[in-house]
Design a protein around this motif. Structure first.
Motif: not given
Length: 653
Positions: A458-459, A462-463, A466, A490, A494, A497
């Motif tokens: 997930s990181s 997210d990156e 961004e 977004e 989400d 995820k």
């Protein structure tokens, strides 16, 4: 509704026959259409429509009639006036002694309006046709209203038509349940609301099998919405049919699936003509609209274009709707050139013959040529419509660089990056960070596919998002961004995820199905040929974008639904054929599939139905397994384009 050759007639023609019978008011319906399995679900009539009438429908039923019958077709049925039931009931004027045909949902509000029309004496004999079953409570409510007003005698007939679906093509239908994915996946959905939603789907599917007059074998995964619908439908079909065990009519396989089994397909960029039309242009109920920009060298002028597309009657669309986009472009150019050449040949013969002494043979040739001219002109006009549509699609494809997104998403789907998440992430970032590539929605869709078809943490997701937000902020400063789209995107990511973390969806959905690739060199060659033969018919942007769209030819893999349908139809061991529920309306209780091994008849007809929304790319992909031995019909609770599906995902977050 079985055809004479033993196969099942197309759903569209069967529904059209039912609509014709419904509009035939010159006699009461006295005969009953009974299928090979004993359905008494619909009464039909063969009377000629020689009586003028008024046709009144609600909005859902208008959506059913519209793809099937034009205004001129309704006029041939004796319909002099067609009106909407709801919203303008007090504006409708009385036309006494003219019979009225109502076609609507059996809701309390619609029944109240009809009863009010009867009390006001607006029309003559009234024929009531309900799109699905009129429940006993609603029937008693309506009967009470008309008896109290003393107008029961004006009701000539009442029928449950079981036509609660929109048939857009011979083998494609939708139940038109708006925001169906949200409705079936909302966390605060009550049990009663879910039960009602499943009942609605069940009645829609019952309408389909009732129209066709078939008794399907029902397959579905165990648990969830598919099993709820399958069991309800199995029970309903068993109760409504008088089964003849000696029937030899072919039995279709009805496969009910959940959209959550494959969230990639409705989001992924596509490469075929029809699917691209639905993706990049305004497209609904076989009607496409877009803005065409024309320039005279000094100033540009925008003009809205709207065309009706009928894949069952339009030869070009029927032949190339599933074709890769460059192939459709090339074929349009070559066919248009051929038709134009034939037209010029006919005209030259006409001019050469006028004023000369001709023998009988020459006169016959001239007459034949003149007779062929109207058909040639109609064909030319039809092809020119497709040239205009193809140009509009090409404008979007080139401006948004869609092939770049398609190629990368296709690589994810076929497992190219399965063992290299870092490389996959790098490829995504490269496209996301380029402000010249794609729209905000295109990039959100790419991130969604990356999240669904990779094991990236997930990181990482997210990156990547961004980075998209930074690109969008820069664009907004220049007046071309959209913060609302980014916010909605977004939320959608989400939600995906969250599903991943709860193990409600699997990753690398299509890795088991390898791609079948055609020669990409041929891709560029065919596009080049088109530029040589049709550059006068299409916009200048076609030549500019030729290299960009070349990659849209070839690279086809089977989507999840296609693989499931293939496994079930071919009864493959160690596949869904062994794990899916097997229901037969002729047999009480569940059936052990292992006990049927080796004795089941080959599947000739299949109907694949998707709960939670379907899309044209999924419909197109199913044709990979459709052939002369297996015909596949595709249905869904609604048809969704990628943007609409993204908004539904965002709403659930």
């Amino acid at each position: 509704m079985n055809s004479s050759n033993g196969g099942i007639t197309s759903l569209k023609s069967a529904q059209l026959s039912a609509l014709h019978a419904m509009l035939a008011t010159s006699k009461l319906r006295t005969s009953t259409s009974t299928s090979s399995y004993g359905y008494d679900s619909r009464q039909t009539m063969t009377a000629i429509n020689d009586e003028w009438k008024i046709f009144i429908y609600d909005m859902p039923c208008r959506s059913i009639v519209s793809p099937q019958m034009s205004v001129s077709a309704l006029r041939k049925e004796g319909v002099t006036l067609h009106l909407q039931l709801e919203g303008n009931e007090h504006a409708r004027e009385a036309i006494e002694d003219v019979p009225a045909v109502y076609f609507c949902r059996p809701t309390v509000e619609n029944l109240r309006i009809i009863a009010d029309d009867l009390e006001r004496g607006l029309y003559g004999r009234t024929h009531l046709n309900f799109v699905t079953k009129l429940q006993r409570s609603e029937m008693e409510y309506f009967a009470n209203l008309v008896v109290k007003s003393g107008c029961l005698g004006k009701v000539a007939s009442v029928h449950d038509q079981y036509l609660d679906y929109v048939c857009l093509e011979d083998r494609m239908f939708t139940l038109n349940k708006i925001k169906s994915y949200v409705q079936y996946n909302r966390s605060n959905q009550t049990d009663s609301a879910m039960e009602e939603a499943m009942d609605d789907i069940c009645y829609g599917l019952f309408s389909v099998v009732s129209t066709l007059g078939v008794l399907p074998i029902i397959r579905c995964p165990r648990g969830g919405a598919p099993e709820m619908v399958a069991r309800k439908l199995n029970r309903m079909v068993a109760e409504q049919s008088k089964v003849k065990s000696s029937s030899s009519a072919p039995r279709p396989l009805l496969i009910i699936m959940d959209r959550n089994s494959d969230l990639v397909t409705p989001l992924q960029h596509t490469s075929t003509y029809q699917a691209l039309v639905d993706d990049v242009l305004q497209h609904s109920s076989n009607r496409v609209s877009f803005i065409e920009t024309k320039s005279d060298g000094k100033k540009s002028k925008n003009q809205k274009k709207t065309f009706d597309l009928d894949a069952d009657k339009d030869p070009f669309y029927s032949k190339y709707k599933f074709s890769p986009f460059p192939e459709a472009i090339e074929s349009n150019g070559s066919e248009l050139a051929q038709v134009t050449s034939k037209e010029q040949d006919v005209r030259s013969k006409t001019v050469a013959t006028v004023g000369t002494n001709s023998d009988g043979s020459t006169a016959n040739d001239l007459a034949s040529a003149v007779e062929s001219l109207p058909a040639l002109l109609d064909r030319k006009k039809q092809l020119e419509v497709h040239t205009t549509i193809l140009s509009a699609v090409m404008n979007e494809v080139a401006a948004r660089d869609i092939p770049v997104f398609y190629e990368l998403e296709n690589s994810f789907a076929t497992g190219v990056y399965k063992n290299d998440v870092a490389k996959a992430k790098k490829a995504v970032v490269e496209i996301i960070s380029d402000p010249k590539k794609g729209s905000i929605d295109d990039k959100i869709r790419l991130i969604a596919v990356f999240a669904l078809l990779s094991t990236a943490p997930s990181s990482d997701i997210d990156e990547v998002f961004e980075i998209l937000k930074s690109v969008a902020e820069s664009a907004e400063e220049k007046g071309v961004g959209s913060s609302s789209k980014v916010e909605a995107g977004e939320k959608a990511i989400d939600y995906l995820k969250r599903l991943r973390s709860m193990h409600m969806i699997s990753t690398m959905s299509f890795s088991a199905a390898g791609p079948t690739q055609s020669n990409e060199a041929h891709s560029f060659a065919t596009l080049g040929n088109f530029m040589a033969t049709a550059q006068n018919q299409a916009t200048g942007l076609l030549a500019k974008a030729s290299e960009r769209v070349g990659s849209l030819l070839g690279k086809i893999h089977k989507h999840n639904l296609t693989c499931v349908v293939e496994n079930l139809c071919e009864q493959k061991p160690n596949s869904e054929d062994e794990s899916f529920l097997y229901l037969d309306p002729k047999v009480k209780g569940d059936i052990d599939v292992s006990a049927l091994r080796g004795i089941r008849a080959p599947v000739q007809e299949a109907m694949a139905f998707m709960i939670g929304g379907g899309c044209y790319s999924e419909y197109q992909n199913l044709q990979l397994i459709s052939n002369e031995n297996l015909k596949v019909t595709y249905g869904s609770t609604e048809l969704i384009d990628p943007t609409k599906f993204l908004s539904q995902l965002a709403e659930l977050a």
